[in-house]
Design a protein around this motif. Structure first.
Motif, PDB file in Angstrom:
ATOM      1  N   GLN A 119       0.839  -1.194   0.000  1.00  0.00           N
ATOM      2  CA  GLN A 119       0.000   0.000   0.000  1.00  0.00           C
ATOM      3  C   GLN A 119       0.881   1.255   0.000  1.00  0.00           C
ATOM      4  O   GLN A 119       0.613   2.221  -0.722  1.00  0.00           O
ATOM      5  CB  GLN A 119      -0.903  -0.004   1.231  1.00  0.00           C
ATOM      6  CG  GLN A 119      -1.919   1.124   1.246  1.00  0.00           C
ATOM      7  CD  GLN A 119      -2.860   1.015   2.424  1.00  0.00           C
ATOM      8  OE1 GLN A 119      -2.810   0.055   3.188  1.00  0.00           O
ATOM      9  NE2 GLN A 119      -3.715   1.992   2.595  1.00  0.00           N
ATOM     10  N   THR A 120       1.933   1.226   0.805  1.00  0.00           N
ATOM     11  CA  THR A 120       2.903   2.323   0.802  1.00  0.00           C
ATOM     12  C   THR A 120       3.595   2.432  -0.556  1.00  0.00           C
ATOM     13  O   THR A 120       3.857   3.532  -1.057  1.00  0.00           O
ATOM     14  CB  THR A 120       3.945   2.102   1.906  1.00  0.00           C
ATOM     15  OG1 THR A 120       3.284   1.951   3.161  1.00  0.00           O
ATOM     16  CG2 THR A 120       4.918   3.270   1.976  1.00  0.00           C
ATOM     17  N   LEU A 121       3.902   1.266  -1.150  1.00  0.00           N
ATOM     18  CA  LEU A 121       4.528   1.261  -2.473  1.00  0.00           C
ATOM     19  C   LEU A 121       3.631   1.926  -3.515  1.00  0.00           C
ATOM     20  O   LEU A 121       4.113   2.635  -4.398  1.00  0.00           O
ATOM     21  CB  LEU A 121       4.839  -0.182  -2.881  1.00  0.00           C
ATOM     22  CG  LEU A 121       5.408  -0.375  -4.299  1.00  0.00           C
ATOM     23  CD1 LEU A 121       6.763   0.292  -4.422  1.00  0.00           C
ATOM     24  CD2 LEU A 121       5.503  -1.868  -4.625  1.00  0.00           C
ATOM     25  N   ALA A 122       2.329   1.698  -3.408  1.00  0.00           N
ATOM     26  CA  ALA A 122       1.396   2.316  -4.361  1.00  0.00           C
ATOM     27  C   ALA A 122       1.489   3.837  -4.297  1.00  0.00           C
ATOM     28  O   ALA A 122       1.517   4.510  -5.340  1.00  0.00           O
ATOM     29  CB  ALA A 122      -0.031   1.847  -4.061  1.00  0.00           C
ATOM     30  N   HIS A 123       1.561   4.377  -3.079  1.00  0.00           N
ATOM     31  CA  HIS A 123       1.706   5.831  -2.936  1.00  0.00           C
ATOM     32  C   HIS A 123       3.045   6.307  -3.501  1.00  0.00           C
ATOM     33  O   HIS A 123       3.114   7.354  -4.156  1.00  0.00           O
ATOM     34  CB  HIS A 123       1.597   6.225  -1.461  1.00  0.00           C
ATOM     35  CG  HIS A 123       0.248   5.969  -0.864  1.00  0.00           C
ATOM     36  ND1 HIS A 123      -0.864   6.713  -1.198  1.00  0.00           N
ATOM     37  CD2 HIS A 123      -0.176   5.049   0.037  1.00  0.00           C
ATOM     38  CE1 HIS A 123      -1.916   6.271  -0.523  1.00  0.00           C
ATOM     39  NE2 HIS A 123      -1.521   5.255   0.238  1.00  0.00           N
ATOM     40  N   SER A 124       4.108   5.539  -3.235  1.00  0.00           N
ATOM     41  CA  SER A 124       5.438   5.930  -3.720  1.00  0.00           C
ATOM     42  C   SER A 124       5.499   5.906  -5.239  1.00  0.00           C
ATOM     43  O   SER A 124       6.106   6.788  -5.867  1.00  0.00           O
ATOM     44  CB  SER A 124       6.494   4.994  -3.138  1.00  0.00           C
ATOM     45  OG  SER A 124       6.498   5.038  -1.728  1.00  0.00           O
ATOM     46  N   LEU A 125       4.891   4.896  -5.859  1.00  0.00           N
ATOM     47  CA  LEU A 125       4.900   4.803  -7.313  1.00  0.00           C
ATOM     48  C   LEU A 125       4.104   5.937  -7.945  1.00  0.00           C
ATOM     49  O   LEU A 125       4.507   6.496  -8.977  1.00  0.00           O
ATOM     50  CB  LEU A 125       4.335   3.451  -7.755  1.00  0.00           C
ATOM     51  CG  LEU A 125       5.236   2.247  -7.503  1.00  0.00           C
ATOM     52  CD1 LEU A 125       4.468   0.953  -7.703  1.00  0.00           C
ATOM     53  CD2 LEU A 125       6.452   2.285  -8.424  1.00  0.00           C
ATOM     54  N   LEU A 126       2.970   6.285  -7.336  1.00  0.00           N
ATOM     55  CA  LEU A 126       2.193   7.412  -7.847  1.00  0.00           C
ATOM     56  C   LEU A 126       2.980   8.718  -7.707  1.00  0.00           C
ATOM     57  O   LEU A 126       2.964   9.573  -8.604  1.00  0.00           O
ATOM     58  CB  LEU A 126       0.865   7.507  -7.108  1.00  0.00           C
ATOM     59  CG  LEU A 126      -0.067   8.642  -7.547  1.00  0.00           C
ATOM     60  CD1 LEU A 126      -0.401   8.521  -9.029  1.00  0.00           C
ATOM     61  CD2 LEU A 126      -1.339   8.650  -6.707  1.00  0.00           C
ATOM     62  N   ARG A 127       3.678   8.837  -6.591  1.00  0.00           N
ATOM     63  CA  ARG A 127       4.506  10.039  -6.401  1.00  0.00           C
ATOM     64  C   ARG A 127       5.620  10.086  -7.442  1.00  0.00           C
ATOM     65  O   ARG A 127       5.950  11.156  -7.969  1.00  0.00           O
ATOM     66  CB  ARG A 127       5.111  10.025  -4.996  1.00  0.00           C
ATOM     67  CG  ARG A 127       5.787  11.335  -4.605  1.00  0.00           C
ATOM     68  CD  ARG A 127       6.318  11.241  -3.175  1.00  0.00           C
ATOM     69  NE  ARG A 127       6.810  12.526  -2.737  1.00  0.00           N
ATOM     70  CZ  ARG A 127       8.022  13.010  -2.991  1.00  0.00           C
ATOM     71  NH1 ARG A 127       8.863  12.281  -3.738  1.00  0.00           N
ATOM     72  NH2 ARG A 127       8.388  14.191  -2.538  1.00  0.00           N
ATOM     73  N   ARG A 128       6.222   8.912  -7.742  1.00  0.00           N
ATOM     74  CA  ARG A 128       7.259   8.865  -8.763  1.00  0.00           C
ATOM     75  C   ARG A 128       6.682   9.247 -10.143  1.00  0.00           C
ATOM     76  O   ARG A 128       7.324   9.935 -10.928  1.00  0.00           O
ATOM     77  CB  ARG A 128       7.852   7.451  -8.811  1.00  0.00           C
ATOM     78  CG  ARG A 128       8.972   7.262  -9.819  1.00  0.00           C
ATOM     79  CD  ARG A 128      10.235   7.972  -9.368  1.00  0.00           C
ATOM     80  NE  ARG A 128      10.718   7.448  -8.117  1.00  0.00           N
ATOM     81  CZ  ARG A 128      11.483   6.361  -8.001  1.00  0.00           C
ATOM     82  NH1 ARG A 128      11.851   5.713  -9.084  1.00  0.00           N
ATOM     83  NH2 ARG A 128      11.894   5.963  -6.826  1.00  0.00           N
ATOM     84  N   TYR A 129       5.464   8.788 -10.416  1.00  0.00           N
ATOM     85  CA  TYR A 129       4.793   9.134 -11.674  1.00  0.00           C
ATOM     86  C   TYR A 129       4.597  10.647 -11.774  1.00  0.00           C
ATOM     87  O   TYR A 129       4.907  11.270 -12.807  1.00  0.00           O
ATOM     88  CB  TYR A 129       3.460   8.408 -11.738  1.00  0.00           C
ATOM     89  CG  TYR A 129       2.538   8.882 -12.841  1.00  0.00           C
ATOM     90  CD1 TYR A 129       2.712   8.456 -14.147  1.00  0.00           C
ATOM     91  CD2 TYR A 129       1.486   9.761 -12.566  1.00  0.00           C
ATOM     92  CE1 TYR A 129       1.865   8.877 -15.150  1.00  0.00           C
ATOM     93  CE2 TYR A 129       0.647  10.199 -13.568  1.00  0.00           C
ATOM     94  CZ  TYR A 129       0.830   9.759 -14.852  1.00  0.00           C
ATOM     95  OH  TYR A 129       0.006  10.187 -15.848  1.00  0.00           O
ATOM     96  N   LEU A 130       4.107  11.241 -10.685  1.00  0.00           N
ATOM     97  CA  LEU A 130       3.891  12.686 -10.692  1.00  0.00           C
ATOM     98  C   LEU A 130       5.215  13.432 -10.786  1.00  0.00           C
ATOM     99  O   LEU A 130       5.306  14.488 -11.419  1.00  0.00           O
ATOM    100  CB  LEU A 130       3.146  13.106  -9.425  1.00  0.00           C
ATOM    101  CG  LEU A 130       1.710  12.593  -9.302  1.00  0.00           C
ATOM    102  CD1 LEU A 130       1.093  13.038  -7.994  1.00  0.00           C
ATOM    103  CD2 LEU A 130       0.870  13.069 -10.473  1.00  0.00           C
ATOM    104  N   GLN A 131       6.258  12.872 -10.164  1.00  0.00           N
ATOM    105  CA  GLN A 131       7.558  13.514 -10.231  1.00  0.00           C
ATOM    106  C   GLN A 131       8.077  13.562 -11.670  1.00  0.00           C
ATOM    107  O   GLN A 131       8.636  14.568 -12.107  1.00  0.00           O
ATOM    108  CB  GLN A 131       8.539  12.755  -9.341  1.00  0.00           C
ATOM    109  CG  GLN A 131       9.890  13.426  -9.193  1.00  0.00           C
ATOM    110  CD  GLN A 131      10.769  12.680  -8.214  1.00  0.00           C
ATOM    111  OE1 GLN A 131      10.405  11.623  -7.718  1.00  0.00           O
ATOM    112  NE2 GLN A 131      11.933  13.234  -7.933  1.00  0.00           N
ATOM    113  N   VAL A 132       7.893  12.446 -12.401  1.00  0.00           N
ATOM    114  CA  VAL A 132       8.312  12.415 -13.802  1.00  0.00           C
ATOM    115  C   VAL A 132       7.547  13.462 -14.611  1.00  0.00           C
ATOM    116  O   VAL A 132       8.127  14.190 -15.427  1.00  0.00           O
ATOM    117  CB  VAL A 132       8.103  11.008 -14.396  1.00  0.00           C
ATOM    118  CG1 VAL A 132       8.334  10.999 -15.896  1.00  0.00           C
ATOM    119  CG2 VAL A 132       9.025  10.008 -13.715  1.00  0.00           C
TER     120      VAL A 132
END
Length: 802
Positions: free
Chosen positions: A572-585
């Protein structure tokens, strides 16, 4: 007066006169006098009881007593009769037994007396026989001694002929054994001509045997057992110096073991093996591998044992040794000095280290797992482990000189780990291979990709990987690992699989694949809700439940549930991190455009009147809409607020006659007017007098673009991107000097943003951020009182731009 009343009165007197309590003897402690009236008493007197009842009892009571007595008498009489009847047969049996004992005892006495008389006669006969044969016994012992001596003498006399026969039959070991039995005797009596002659003949024959043995050893035609026998005989016969024999033995044995290595160079354990888990494994390569492993360890163990006995041990020759093995252990080179023995030990160490390293290099090559473990039957893995574990007993004989036994034990555990980790590693590898297909997927397929990958991970871990792992905890498996050990390693590998997969998911994305991170984020969230728990549940039912039966704490249902919950939370934490990485890109692209926009403002917008909106904001609006489309495909709106904020208007225009348009224009005019009259000093000395304050603001008010945690909601993503856009614009504007023309361009662009971007962010926050953009631009103006654009003019410019 009763005893109770007396005691009570005495107690009252003590309380009245405050006397100390005196220890009193309880009435019950005095012995009771026998009552002649009590029928159960030993002093019962019938007449006294009868007379007393006649005087005191009434007629009805006497009748009742009489009836009771009659009933008791009848009952007792019946009990006595029953007792007699029940034991009557026992009485008869006891009587018969007593009569038999009397008869038998009488016969027994007669037999004992007869036996005593016979034993006496036997003793007398034995004494007479001993006295008569004692003389003959001494003579017989004397003759036996003479016979034994003659027999030995005959063996010595016929020894040359016996040695010649053994030489002709090539039984060199037996010849040496016969000679060693008599060598001391011949040396002791060598002063006698007969013994001297036999000794000379034997020496000549033994020299011939030594030459034959040396020739056979150096020919290299025999096997390792014959080589060991030959070296042992040469050591005992001292055909060559012991140091040379030690080197020769190592050289010959090295060639023998090299041939063993060459015989297995082309073995491939995983070729031509059945692929079905239930198929019986008769892969001939496994049999060849087993033969090689057993042969190598056996040959090496025999060599080490013989070499140690021939050259390293320090013990005397035992002439009484009759077995060949004893002969090998006693025929050693007495001439080896301590220095020579140390050199022999060093040579052995170098030889063993070389063969040990080559052996494990070969094992590593042969046991390298195939890329696809599913193409090989799990029974094959069990067979390989069985071979390695079985031969550990052979390797124990080498632990005095080598580490083969400990390294082989570690290798078996390593192979088990490789297989278990290879099962999960293959699943992880296939997962990313499947994920690469996203490159060709369009936006409408994201939901299908997520659903397909979720079903695939279940099938890979449950339908494909689980049957392979179950083979290692099958009670019929012969790999000899304990079930507890295998279960713990499966549990650890499954946990490591989830950790490694999450790490690679977080670090494997590519900027050119737009939906990559957003799809992984959605996958992680879906897995955290049910998939991980379902997989752990299935593994618990089919594998880990056996660990609970063995009382393994780590595999109890409670502990497995904790691990499952912890893993789900991490995803669940990974899902937030991946979305944050997507937004960062995505935001990196926006930041690049905004910085270019601000750089263009500082360089180009210095002359002329600006009456157009910067084209970059149309580009950003289009990109922003594309991002929202990708997010909407992966994440559904959770509530009404999401639905409201999720409306994107890619080609929105202003209708000047509508009430909402007039409201927007009014709000924009108010915002611009508010910034223009913000109470800032109007003199040009503002920047000169307050330059330190301006620099402090550049660093103290530096804005953070992305929050630490991004909620998996459309509204949250929308709000974050919009905030970051405006914050980045504020940050970049604070770093340049602004002319009147630049300030005019910023006003026009802010008005455009206010009209076309207002639905993407909460109204108050949106207005505050735009207010901060204009305020920052105003503070950076070279002119202390830059001109403001009127609302009508702004409205006309926006209309012309559209």
């Amino acid at each position: 007066m009763s005893e109770e009343s007396v005691a009570r009165r005495r107690e009252l007197l003590k309380q009245y006169y405050a006397q100390q309590a005196v220890e009193t003897i309880p009435v019950d402690t005095f012995p009771k006098r026998a009552d002649p009236i009590d029928i159960d008493s030993t002093s019962y007197h019938p007449e006294l009881a009868y007379n007393k009842q006649l005087k005191e009892d009434k007629l009805t009571e006497l009748i009742t007593t009489n009836n009771m007595l009659v009933t008791d008498i009848k009952e007792l009489d019946g009990n006595v009769k029953s007792l007699v009847y029940q034991n009557y047969s026992k009485f008869l049996s006891a009587t018969d037994a007593i009569l038999k004992i009397k008869t038998t005892a009488t016969n027994m006495d007669q037999q004992v007396h007869a036996l005593e008389s016979k034993m006496g006669s036997i003793t007398n006969e034995l004494n007479n026989l001993t006295n008569n044969l004692s003389t003959k016994k001494l003579q017989l012992e004397k003759y036996n001694g003479i016979h034994s001596l003659v027999k030995k003498l005959n063996f010595v006399i016929t020894l040359p002929n016996r040695l010649i026969d053994e030489l002709d039959q090539k039984n060199y070991a037996e010849a040496v054994m016969f000679y060693t039995k008599t060598s001391n005797l011949l040396a002791h009596y060598s002063h006698l001509p007969m013994f001297k002659h036999v000794q000379d003949e034997c020496n000549v024959i033994m020299q011939q045997i030594g030459v034959k043995v040396q020739k056979r050893v150096f020919s290299g035609t025999g096997n390792s057992a014959q080589l060991a026998e030959g070296i042992g005989l040469m050591v005992g016969l001292e055909t060559l110096p012991a140091a040379d024999l030690a080197k020769e033995y190592i050289y010959r044995m090295s060639n023998t073991i090299d041939k063993v290595f060459e015989s297995v160079q082309k073995i491939s354990l995983y070729s031509n093996s059945p692929t079905t888990p239930s198929a019986k494994n008769d892969n001939p390569n496994v049999s060849e591998f087993s033969t090689f492993n057993t042969e190598f360890l056996t040959e090496l163990s025999r060599f080490v044992e013989c070499y140690d006995a021939f050259f390293l041990n320090k013990m005397d020759f035992d002439p009484r040794a009759t077995k060949l093995e004893s002969l090998k252990c006693n025929c050693f080179a007495k001439s080896l000095s301590d220095v020579g023995r140390k050199q022999a030990a060093d040579d052995l160490s170098h030889f063993l280290q070389d063969k040990e390293d080559r052996y494990f290099q070969l094992l590593d090559k042969m046991l390298k797992l195939p890329d696809d473990l599913r193409q090989v039957s799990p029974n094959l893995f069990v067979s390989i482990l069985s071979v390695l574990r079985k031969d550990l007993n052979i390797a124990k004989a080498l632990q005095k000189f080598t580490k083969i036994e400990s390294r082989l034990s570690k290798l078996t555990i390593t192979v088990l780990d490789r297989i278990i980790q290879g099962v999960f590693g293959r699943v992880k590898q296939d997962f990313f291979i499947k994920l690469k297909e996203i490159n060709d997927a369009n936006e409408s397929q994201v939901f299908n990709i997520v659903r397909h990958m979720t079903n695939w991970i279940k099938e890979a871990l449950i339908a494909k990987a689980l049957p392979v792992l179950e083979n290692f905890i099958d009670p019929s498996a012969t790999h000899s690992f304990s079930t507890e050990e295998v279960l713990l390693r499966i549990h650890q590998s499954l946990h490591s699989f989830w950790i490694d997969l999450s790490s690679e998911m977080l670090g494997t994305g590519r900027n050119d694949v737009n939906p990559y991170y957003i799809i992984l984020s959605r996958l992680s969230m879906d897995w955290s809700k049910s998939v991980i728990e379902a997989i752990y549940s299935m593994y618990t039912q089919r594998i880990f439940l056996q660990g609970a039966k063995l009382h393994i704490q780590e595999l109890s249902e409670i502990e497995i549930s904790k691990v499952s919950a912890k893993t789900s939370l991490s995803y669940q934490t990974l899902a937030h991190s991946l979305l944050r990485r997507y937004l960062q890109v995505k935001l990196n692209n926006f930041i690049f455009l905004i910085r270019k926009y601000v750089d263009d403002l500082a360089v180009k917008s210095v002359n002329g009147t600006i009456n157009l909106v910067s084209p970059i904001w149309k580009t950003i609006l289009s990109s922003f809409s594309s991002i929202m489309d990708e997010v909407k495909i992966s994440f559904k709106a959770d509530d009404g607020n999401d639905k409201k904020l999720g409306k994107l208007h890619k080609n929105q225009t202003i209708s000047h006659g509508t009430q909402s348009s007039q409201k927007d224009l009014k709000a924009t005019k108010t915002m611009v007017r508010k910034v223009s009259n913000a109470g800032l000093p109007s003199s040009t000395g503002f920047q000169k007098d307050n330059i330190l304050d301006t620099l402090d603001k550049l660093f103290e008010d530096r804005l953070t673009y992305l929050p630490a945690k991004v909620e998996l909601k459309l509204a949250s993503v929308q709000e974050i991107i919009m905030k970051c856009l405006l914050k980045c614009l504020i940050e970049e504007i604070r770093q340049i000097s602004i002319t009147d023309a630049t300030y005019r361009q910023i006003q026009i662009d802010c008005y455009y943003i206010r009209i076309h971007y207002w639905e993407f962010l909460e109204e108050k926050t949106f207005n505050n951020l735009l207010d901060e953009v204009l305020k920052s631009a105003f503070l950076q103006c070279i002119n202390s009182n830059p001109p403001s654009i009127g609302s009508l003019e702004l409205d006309k410019i926006i209309a012309d731009t559209a």
